[in-house]
Design an enzyme around this catalytic site. Sequence first.
Site, PDB file in Angstrom:
ATOM      1  N   GLY A 120       0.811  -1.216   0.000  1.00  0.00           N
ATOM      2  CA  GLY A 120       0.000   0.000   0.000  1.00  0.00           C
ATOM      3  C   GLY A 120       0.842   1.263   0.000  1.00  0.00           C
ATOM      4  O   GLY A 120       0.541   2.237  -0.706  1.00  0.00           O
ATOM      5  N   CYS A 121       1.925   1.250   0.770  1.00  0.00           N
ATOM      6  CA  CYS A 121       2.789   2.430   0.861  1.00  0.00           C
ATOM      7  C   CYS A 121       3.536   2.661  -0.458  1.00  0.00           C
ATOM      8  O   CYS A 121       3.746   3.812  -0.855  1.00  0.00           O
ATOM      9  CB  CYS A 121       3.760   2.280   2.028  1.00  0.00           C
ATOM     10  SG  CYS A 121       2.895   2.201   3.614  1.00  0.00           S
ATOM     11  N   THR A 122       3.905   1.597  -1.118  1.00  0.00           N
ATOM     12  CA  THR A 122       4.575   1.726  -2.412  1.00  0.00           C
ATOM     13  C   THR A 122       3.614   2.295  -3.449  1.00  0.00           C
ATOM     14  O   THR A 122       3.969   3.210  -4.209  1.00  0.00           O
ATOM     15  CB  THR A 122       5.138   0.367  -2.868  1.00  0.00           C
ATOM     16  OG1 THR A 122       6.104  -0.067  -1.900  1.00  0.00           O
ATOM     17  CG2 THR A 122       5.787   0.453  -4.236  1.00  0.00           C
TER      18      THR A 122
END
Length: 153
Positions: free
Chosen positions: A43-45
């Site tokens: 998700g952060c990527t």
Amino acid sequence: MPELGKKLPPLKGQVSDGSELQLASLKGQWVVVYFYPKDSTPGCTTEAKDFRDLYPAFRKRHAEVIGVSRDSLKSHANFSAKQELPFPLISDTDEAWCRAFDVIHEKVLYGKRHMGIVRSTFLIDPDGKLSKEWRGVKVTGHAHAVLDAIASK
């Protein structure tokens, strides 16, 4: 916790290249500060890549983007290089930024409780005042929503 329409406290932090960034030094332009849990997670990527892909549009609107997590400078440097991020990532290992924006809360992952960053984004106006906030962000479409918020101001 910052209030809408109020100035933010003086914050500074180390960036992945080892330099120091002071929030006050960005006065005169829009600033997007987005908090994310961990480098190199799915998700952060995706969120970082969305902000990366829209970065030229943010710059056209005189906006700077800053990512913040509790990861180390080395982790940020690797993540930034791998994802070719054109904006700074603040290493908030002392949680000063996280506390100032009140983004660390109890979370549950696989049935275990822990304190972690709740994905959140804050839009700061050119006068250094909090203009808008998004808490508990869902990644899909979020970077576009932030860009649209600047365009509507």
